[in-house]
Enzyme design. Structure first.
Site, PDB file in Angstrom:
ATOM      1  N   ILE A  12       0.841  -1.203   0.000  1.00  0.00           N
ATOM      2  CA  ILE A  12       0.000   0.000   0.000  1.00  0.00           C
ATOM      3  C   ILE A  12       0.877   1.256   0.000  1.00  0.00           C
ATOM      4  O   ILE A  12       0.601   2.228  -0.705  1.00  0.00           O
ATOM      5  CB  ILE A  12      -0.964   0.009   1.201  1.00  0.00           C
ATOM      6  CG1 ILE A  12      -1.807  -1.273   1.213  1.00  0.00           C
ATOM      7  CG2 ILE A  12      -1.884   1.239   1.134  1.00  0.00           C
ATOM      8  CD1 ILE A  12      -2.674  -1.445   2.442  1.00  0.00           C
ATOM      9  N   THR A 133      -6.170  -1.162  10.335  1.00  0.00           N
ATOM     10  CA  THR A 133      -6.959  -2.190   9.665  1.00  0.00           C
ATOM     11  C   THR A 133      -8.307  -2.391  10.345  1.00  0.00           C
ATOM     12  O   THR A 133      -8.461  -2.103  11.538  1.00  0.00           O
ATOM     13  CB  THR A 133      -6.152  -3.518   9.688  1.00  0.00           C
ATOM     14  OG1 THR A 133      -7.013  -4.602   9.356  1.00  0.00           O
ATOM     15  CG2 THR A 133      -5.577  -3.800  11.068  1.00  0.00           C
ATOM     16  N   LYS A 163      -1.790  -4.521  15.857  1.00  0.00           N
ATOM     17  CA  LYS A 163      -2.298  -3.282  15.235  1.00  0.00           C
ATOM     18  C   LYS A 163      -3.218  -2.541  16.211  1.00  0.00           C
ATOM     19  O   LYS A 163      -3.177  -1.308  16.305  1.00  0.00           O
ATOM     20  CB  LYS A 163      -3.047  -3.600  13.934  1.00  0.00           C
ATOM     21  CG  LYS A 163      -2.176  -4.067  12.788  1.00  0.00           C
ATOM     22  CD  LYS A 163      -1.165  -3.037  12.294  1.00  0.00           C
ATOM     23  CE  LYS A 163      -1.794  -1.855  11.602  1.00  0.00           C
ATOM     24  NZ  LYS A 163      -0.760  -0.964  11.004  1.00  0.00           N
ATOM     25  N   PRO A 214      -5.335 -22.471  -2.876  1.00  0.00           N
ATOM     26  CA  PRO A 214      -5.714 -22.968  -1.543  1.00  0.00           C
ATOM     27  C   PRO A 214      -6.780 -22.112  -0.869  1.00  0.00           C
ATOM     28  O   PRO A 214      -6.551 -20.954  -0.551  1.00  0.00           O
ATOM     29  CB  PRO A 214      -4.391 -22.902  -0.767  1.00  0.00           C
ATOM     30  CG  PRO A 214      -3.573 -21.862  -1.459  1.00  0.00           C
ATOM     31  CD  PRO A 214      -4.057 -21.743  -2.874  1.00  0.00           C
TER      32      PRO A 214
END
Ligand code: NAD
Ligand code: TYD
Length: 357
Positions: A12, A133, A163, A214
């Site tokens: 990002i 987040t 975080k 997966p």
């Protein structure tokens, strides 16, 4: 004027630096430790651009950060630097504490000392923006309302706990010391330069390599996907108009179950780069062991940033996904550059013959 970006060689952060310099001539001081996730190849287009200054440093190196701040006198520090992969945090949480908690703390200390040297409009105009987040809010049930800025913090993985801890430190530095902070909590990003340990780039890479795709558990976990450039535009909007001390949730209004997402990705790949045998890439989908403590659903209520700052994402999931697949198809050399060496060790640690260890 100048800005400092930390973690600007990651997914990002590098998109942000590139976008910033497309919109502005204000120089960027990019501080990055260059872990496995940091890659200067993301910024090769800025190689001879004097507006971009790269400094290799750990955000936890307080004296180095202090020296950079004193020399370049930024009006803004944007903190993207973090360990960011949930599965890695399960295998080895310590680095997440070192960077996300201790690193953010030291960066805050260095920034506070620098901010205290400023005066007048330089001091009042200064901002520290912390990029966080939606995972700090924990997991939603199917019918729960999406996360808002007032949702309770309930982090479930070592990543999200680290975080959450950094978010709390940022909040405390505002309330205790008056540091002018802004915090953004964003949902899952995707797009160019996404490291192929995360679901979307991993599946693109594995699909083209003829390997299994997966899908953890039953594939019914829901994420709220946002094209990375929309995240970058939202951050710019918060820098310009966000109220000091506030947090802003950023999301794409785009909830999707992992299995549906992987199927949608396969359809785009089938169209843009069909398999030689004419079958769909969906044939490669393989259900594997679930992630321990796997959060069932994330969803962001992004109405505050829309109401107060007029931001909405520009891309739909369809347009963003197509751009992403096109970028990966056009940038296979970049993918090859990041999928050797240490990457192979990670894949070996996490997956075995398509299964999760
Ligand atoms: P990334 O893992 O791709 O990049 C992280 C960057 O930080 C790398 O360049 C790495 O070298 C650097 N870094 C790591 N430790 C460092 C340290 N101690 N000092 C200096 N640099 C260091 O991560 P990303 O996906 O680009 O995420 C960037 C930020 O956005 C993170 O804070 C993450 O928590 C947050 N975020 C990510 C998402 C997502 O979907 N990827 C969503 C919401 C928020
Ligand atoms: P990921 O991209 O790791 O982001 P996050 O865990 O931060 O949301 O994973 C997105 C979703 O995809 C998450 O529910 C876990 C799942 N997933 C798989 O099913 N298979 C995989 O190989 C990976 C990496 C993730």
């Amino acid at each position: 004027m100048t800005i400092v970006v930390t973690g600007g060689a990651g997914f990002i952060g590098s998109n942000f630096v590139l976008e910033w310099l497309q919109h502005s001539d204000e120089p960027v001081i990019n501080i990055d430790k260059l872990t496995y996730a940091g890659n200067l190849a993301n910024l090769v287009s800025l190689e001879n651009d004097s507006r971009h200054i790269f400094i290799r440093s750990d955000i936890a190196d307080r004296s180095r950060i202090s020296a950079v701040l004193a020399e370049h006198k930024p009006r803004l520090v944007l903190n993207f630097a973090a360990e960011s992969h949930v599965d890695r945090s399960i295998h080895g949480p310590e680095e997440f504490i070192e960077t996300n908690v201790v690193g953010t703390f030291r960066l805050l200390e260095a920034t506070r000392a620098y901010w205290n040297t400023l005066e007048g409009t330089e001091k009042s105009g200064f901002r520290f923006l912390h990029v966080s987040t939606d995972e700090v809010y924990g997991s939603l049930n199917q019918h729960d309302a999406p996360f808002s800025e007032t949702s309770r913090y309930e982090p479930n993985s070592p990543y999200s706990a680290s975080k959450a801890s950094s978010d709390h430190l940022v909040r405390a530095y505002h309330h205790t010391y008056g540091l002018p902070v802004l915090t953004t909590n964003c949902s899952n990003n995707y797009g160019p330069y996404h490291f192929p340990e995360k679901l979307i780039p991993l599946c693109i890479h594995n699909a083209l390599a003829g390997k299994p795709l997966p899908v953890y558990g039953d594939g019914q976990q829901v994420r709220d996907w946002l094209y990375v450039k929309d995240h970058c535009s939202a951050i710019r909007r918060v820098v310009d108009g966000g109220a000091v001390g506030e947090t802003y949730n950023i999301g794409g209004w785009n909830e999707m179950a992992n299995l549906d997402l992987v199927r949608a990705l396969c359809s785009v790949l089938d169209e843009l780069s069909p398999r030689v045998d004419g079958l769909s890439y969906a044939e490669q989908i393989t259900f594997v062991k679930d992630r321990p403590g796997h959060d069932r659903r994330y969803a962001i209520d992004a109405s505050k940033i829309e109401r107060e700052l007029g931001w909405r994402p520009a891309e739909t999931f369809e347009t963003g996904l197509r751009k992403t697949v096109e970028w990966f198809l056009d940038n296979q050399a970049w993918v090859e550059g990041v999928t050797s060496g240490a990457y192979l060790t990670w894949v070996e640690t996490q997956y075995q013959d398509g299964a999760v260890r």
